[in-house]
Design a protein around this motif. Structure first.
Motif, PDB file in Angstrom:
ATOM      1  N   MET A   1      31.122 -30.527  24.026  1.00  0.00           N
ATOM      2  CA  MET A   1      29.460 -30.212  23.910  1.00  0.00           C
ATOM      3  C   MET A   1      28.710 -31.586  23.596  1.00  0.00           C
ATOM      4  N   ALA A  26      31.849 -26.800  21.723  1.00  0.00           N
ATOM      5  CA  ALA A  26      31.181 -25.406  22.025  1.00  0.00           C
ATOM      6  C   ALA A  26      32.009 -24.647  20.945  1.00  0.00           C
ATOM      7  N   GLY A  79      18.766 -28.442  26.393  1.00  0.00           N
ATOM      8  CA  GLY A  79      19.300 -27.374  25.338  1.00  0.00           C
ATOM      9  C   GLY A  79      19.678 -28.171  24.021  1.00  0.00           C
ATOM     10  N   GLU A 163      17.519 -20.135  22.423  1.00  0.00           N
ATOM     11  CA  GLU A 163      18.975 -20.267  22.820  1.00  0.00           C
ATOM     12  C   GLU A 163      19.645 -21.523  23.054  1.00  0.00           C
ATOM     13  N   LYS A 165      21.916 -24.925  23.404  1.00  0.00           N
ATOM     14  CA  LYS A 165      23.205 -25.437  23.281  1.00  0.00           C
ATOM     15  C   LYS A 165      23.621 -25.737  22.141  1.00  0.00           C
ATOM     16  N   ASP A 195      29.763 -20.494  23.263  1.00  0.00           N
ATOM     17  CA  ASP A 195      29.126 -21.213  24.065  1.00  0.00           C
ATOM     18  C   ASP A 195      27.987 -22.173  23.693  1.00  0.00           C
ATOM     19  N   ASN A 196      27.752 -22.105  22.081  1.00  0.00           N
ATOM     20  CA  ASN A 196      26.666 -23.122  21.347  1.00  0.00           C
ATOM     21  C   ASN A 196      27.396 -23.893  20.366  1.00  0.00           C
TER      22      ASN A 196
END
Ligand SMILES: Nc1ncnc2c1ncn2[C@@H]1O[C@H](COP(=O)(O)OP(=O)(O)OP(=O)(O)O)[C@@H](O)[C@H]1O
Ligand SMILES: [Mg+2]
Length: 250
Positions: A1, A26, A79, A163, A165, A195-196
């Protein structure tokens, strides 16, 4: 990420970040701790593209893409989310309207249409319920007269709506009481997913009882000088930053 490689940054020719290396995957939560003035807020400002700071060396990479040359808005649209240690007040703009604008700006940047009003309302309702925010709060002017806890609640609400990332939460605010800590913690825990990722800057070991980090880093004089698991936060609390200083001098 997120990958940060040998990051150096200065403000007014004074070097503040002196070679930061950090990798956040992530699904992970990273806590950054360190004494006042170590460079924690600077690091978050530099990641989000605050132009007051000059990156003199190194790279910031989000999902394989270098961010160095991008402005703060472009980064946000990719993000990256930053909560502010000192949020701004916008009189006359309600929490809800601010959020609508932010969401639609971000959609526009991605080439999407505005979010239909009913969908927006549904989303606001859903996230407000998740975070136990009441309706009255949503119609108040942004940050105007907000208590410390309300500011936190609002930030977490923004995060829930957008939302991101990668969320960077700078909780260095000494005004965080136990309720605000809980708001931040509950929010982060509810919004966390595979996913984040979250980077949490804090002075409070206590916050890490509620949000269990995968890694704890100690930032000291512009460098990450120690990395460990959640137990490192306890050790820091017990031994203080002199312990870090002493171990660096060895
Ligand atoms: N705009 C600026 N102009 C001049 N110096 C700055 C500026 N921003 C930050 N600094 C300096 O950079 C150093 C690091 O500041 P920073 O805010 O990153 O520390 P911090 O680790 O977040 O501290 P705290 O725990 O107190 O929040 C400090 O010496 C600070 O005075
Ligand atoms: Mg700070």
């Amino acid at each position: 990420m997120l990958q940060i490689k040998n990051l150096h940054a200065s403000v007014e020719d004074k070097e503040i970040l002196k070679g930061i290396n950090l990798e956040v995957k992530a699904g992970e939560v990273h806590a950054i701790m360190g004494p006042n003035g170590a460079g924690k807020s600077t690091l978050s400002s530099v990641i989000t593209g605050n132009e007051a700071f000059e990156v003199t060396e190194g790279e910031i990479i989000l999902e394989g893409e270098e961010l160095n040359e991008l402005g703060p808005e472009e980064r946000a649209h990719k993000g990256v989310f930053l909560s502010f240690q000192y949020p701004v007040e916008i009189p006359g703009v309600s929490v809800t309207n601010f959020m609508k604008t932010a969401i639609n700006e971000s959609r526009k940047a991605q080439g999407l249409e505005e979010m239909p009003a009913n969908e927006m309302l549904k989303k606001i309702k859903e996230k407000a319920e998740l975070l136990e925010i009441d309706r009255k709060f949503l119609s108040r002017s942004l940050n105007e007269g907000f208590s410390g806890g309300e500011k936190k609640r609002n930030e977490i609400f923004q995060m829930a709506m957008l939302e991101p990332k990668l969320a960077i939460l700078d909780e260095t605010d000494s005004g965080l009481d136990i309720d605000a800590l809980r708001i931040v913690a509950n929010g982060v825990n509810k919004l966390k997913s595979k996913d984040n990722a979250v980077v949490l800057i804090t002075h409070y070991q206590r916050l890490l009882d509620y949000i269990v980090p995968d890694y704890v880093h100690v930032l000291y004089d512009g460098k990450i000088v120690m990395t460990g698991g959640k137990e490192l936060a306890l050790e820091l609390e017990e031994k203080g930053y002199d312990w870090i200083k002493a171990s660096l001098e060895k």
